[in-house]
Design an enzyme around this catalytic site. Structure first.
Site, mmCIF file in Angstrom:
data_model
loop_
_atom_site.group_PDB
_atom_site.id
_atom_site.type_symbol
_atom_site.label_atom_id
_atom_site.label_comp_id
_atom_site.label_asym_id
_atom_site.label_seq_id
_atom_site.Cartn_x
_atom_site.Cartn_y
_atom_site.Cartn_z
ATOM 1 N N GLY A 12 -0.481 14.840 43.343
ATOM 2 C CA GLY A 12 -0.964 13.870 44.421
ATOM 3 C C GLY A 12 -2.437 14.497 44.791
ATOM 4 N N ASN A 13 -2.671 15.895 44.652
ATOM 5 C CA ASN A 13 -3.718 16.514 45.048
ATOM 6 C C ASN A 13 -5.110 16.155 44.086
ATOM 7 O OD1 ASN A 13 -2.926 17.963 42.784
ATOM 8 N ND2 ASN A 13 -3.528 20.129 43.590
ATOM 9 N N LYS A 129 13.472 10.999 47.784
ATOM 10 C CA LYS A 129 12.174 11.164 47.153
ATOM 11 C C LYS A 129 11.301 10.976 48.425
ATOM 12 C CE LYS A 129 8.730 11.314 44.244
ATOM 13 N NZ LYS A 129 8.274 12.120 43.635
ATOM 14 N N LYS A 211 7.194 10.709 39.113
ATOM 15 C CA LYS A 211 6.381 10.425 38.140
ATOM 16 C C LYS A 211 6.187 11.278 37.271
ATOM 17 C CE LYS A 211 2.561 13.601 38.923
ATOM 18 N NZ LYS A 211 3.447 14.470 39.582
ATOM 19 N N LYS A 273 9.310 19.066 37.896
ATOM 20 C CA LYS A 273 8.445 19.343 37.030
ATOM 21 C C LYS A 273 8.837 20.262 35.778
ATOM 22 C CE LYS A 273 4.181 19.066 40.217
ATOM 23 N NZ LYS A 273 4.911 18.184 41.007
#
Length: 313
Positions: A12-13, A129, A211, A273
Site C-alpha cells: 500500500g505504501n 482483514k 493481495k 507475506k
C-alpha cells in the site's frame, strides 16, 4: 540474469501517502513505476499486482455516506472491482509515461480479475482483514454495530472484513496469454474480486482477499519464475526491533515454518507475506520468492539483496 517471468506485489505504501487524493496517489505511482521499470529494462516479463486496503475502505465510507433508496451503496465485491479499475488506470498510465520517457516500446493493460474462494472458508465467520482508514478507539466504538473493528499494529483501529484464501483465478489464462504476447499486465488488484462458484457461473461475495495470497496463486497459475513481494523494509527479520535482531537473506521454507511456530512475524503485517512466499515456493518447481522494499528492488535483482525464499538449500 536470464529472462524471467516476474509477479510483483505492490504494498500500500507504493500507492497511498498521507494525502488520499487521486492526484497524490497518481504521483506516488509515478515514483513507483520509475523503480519498477528496471525489470522491464532488463527484458523480463512482468505482471504487477497491488493492494487496495485504504482505497476500498475510503470508497466504502463514501458509499455509506451517500446511501439512500435512490442511490444505494454498492456491495464490497463491487467496490473491489471499482478500486481495481481506478488503481489499474493510475498504474498503467504512470508506467506508460515512464516507459515512453525511457524509449521502451511496451504496452500495459489492466485485467479485471475475479478470484474464486471457497464459500465454506472459515474466514467468513471470522473477519480479520483490515480495510479503510485508521480510527481512534472512540471513533471505532461509535461506528456501526454491524461492523467489526480491531486495533491494527499500534497505529489505530480499523474495520475488518472476511479474508478467505484464493483457490483459483478466473482470468489466469487470459493474463498468461497477455504476458506471452509481450504485454505488461496489471492483475489481481486488491487481492482480486472475491467470487464463489455457482451452477450458472460465479457470484461475488462480501470479502477482501489478501493481495499477497492472491498474487502467489496467480504466480503459480501463470508459471512465474520469481514472485516479488514489496513491503516497507529491505529484508525480513527475526527478533525484530530487539537487541538480537537478525536479517534474513536466503532462507528455506523449513526455516521460515519454524520461525512462524516461534511467532516471529506479526499477524496482519509480515506473517501473510511470509506465508504467501512459502505457498508459491512450495507449489512452483524451482520458483523463488523475494521479499524486499520498492527502494531496494534494483539491488535485490542485481546483488541478491532482500530476503530470498527457496524450497531447500
Amino acid at each position: 540474469m536470464e529472462k524471467q517471468r516476474f509477479i510483483v506485489a505492490l504494498g500500500g505504501n507504493a500507492i497511498l501517502t498521507d494525502d488520499p487524493s487521486a492526484k497524490a496517489q497518481q504521483k506516488a505511482l509515478q515514483d513507483t513505476t520509475e523503480k519498477l521499470s528496471v525489470l522491464v529494462e532488463a527484458g523480463h516479463e512482468v505482471i504487477i499486482s497491488h493492494g487496495n486496503g485504504p482505497q476500498v475502505g475510503n470508497l466504502l465510507l463514501q458509499q455509506l455516506a451517500a446511501d439512500s433508496p435512490e442511490n444505494p451503496a454498492m456491495p464490497l465485491d463491487t467496490l473491489v472491482s471499482m478500486t481495481q479499475g481506478s488503481i489499474g488506470y493510475w498504474l498503467q498510465n504512470a508506467l506508460q509515461k515512464t516507459l515512453q520517457r525511457k524509449n521502451i516500446d511496451k504496452e500495459v493493460a489492466t485485467v479485471l480479475t475475479q478470484v474464486v474462494v471457497d464459500e465454506n472458508d472459515p474466514a467468513f465467520s471470522n473477519p480479520s482483514k483490515p480495510i479503510g482508514p485508521f480510527l481512534t478507539e472512540e471513533e471505532a466504538n461509535n461506528a456501526s454495530d454491524e461492523d467489526v473493528y480491531i486495533e491494527d499494529a499500534g497505529r489505530g483501529w480499523r474495520k475488518v472484513v472476511p479474508s478467505p484464501r484464493p483457490v483459483n483465478i478466473k482470468e489466469s489464462k487470459v493474463i498468461e496469454s497477455m504476458v506471452e504476447a509481450g504485454f505488461i499486465t496489471v492483475a489481481a488488484g486488491g487481492g482480486g474480486i472475491p467470487v464463489i462458484n455457482e451452477k450458472d457461473g460465479v457470484e461475488g461475495v462480501e470479502a477482501v482477499i489478501d493481495k499477497d495470497f492472491a498474487s502467489a496463486k496467480l504466480a503459480e497459475l501463470v508459471k512465474a519464475d520469481t514472485f516479488i513481494i514489496l513491503t516497507g523494509v529491505d529484508n525480513v527479520y527475526i527478533n525484530f526491533n530487539k537487541p538480537n535482531q537478525k536479517k534474513l537473506e536466503e532462507v528455506t521454507v523449513a526455516e521460515l515454518e519454524q520461525y512462524i511456530k516461534e511467532d516471529q512475524f506479526a499477524p496482519g503485517s509480515m506473517l501473510p507475506k511470509v506465508e504467501a512466499a512459502i505457498e508459491f515456493v512450495k507449489n512452483v518447481k524451482n520458483g523463488k520468492t523475494v521479499i524486499t522494499s520498492l527502494e531496494n528492488i534494483a539491488n535485490a535483482l542485481e546483488n541478491d539483496g532482500g530476503t530470498t525464499v527457496v524450497l531447500e538449500e
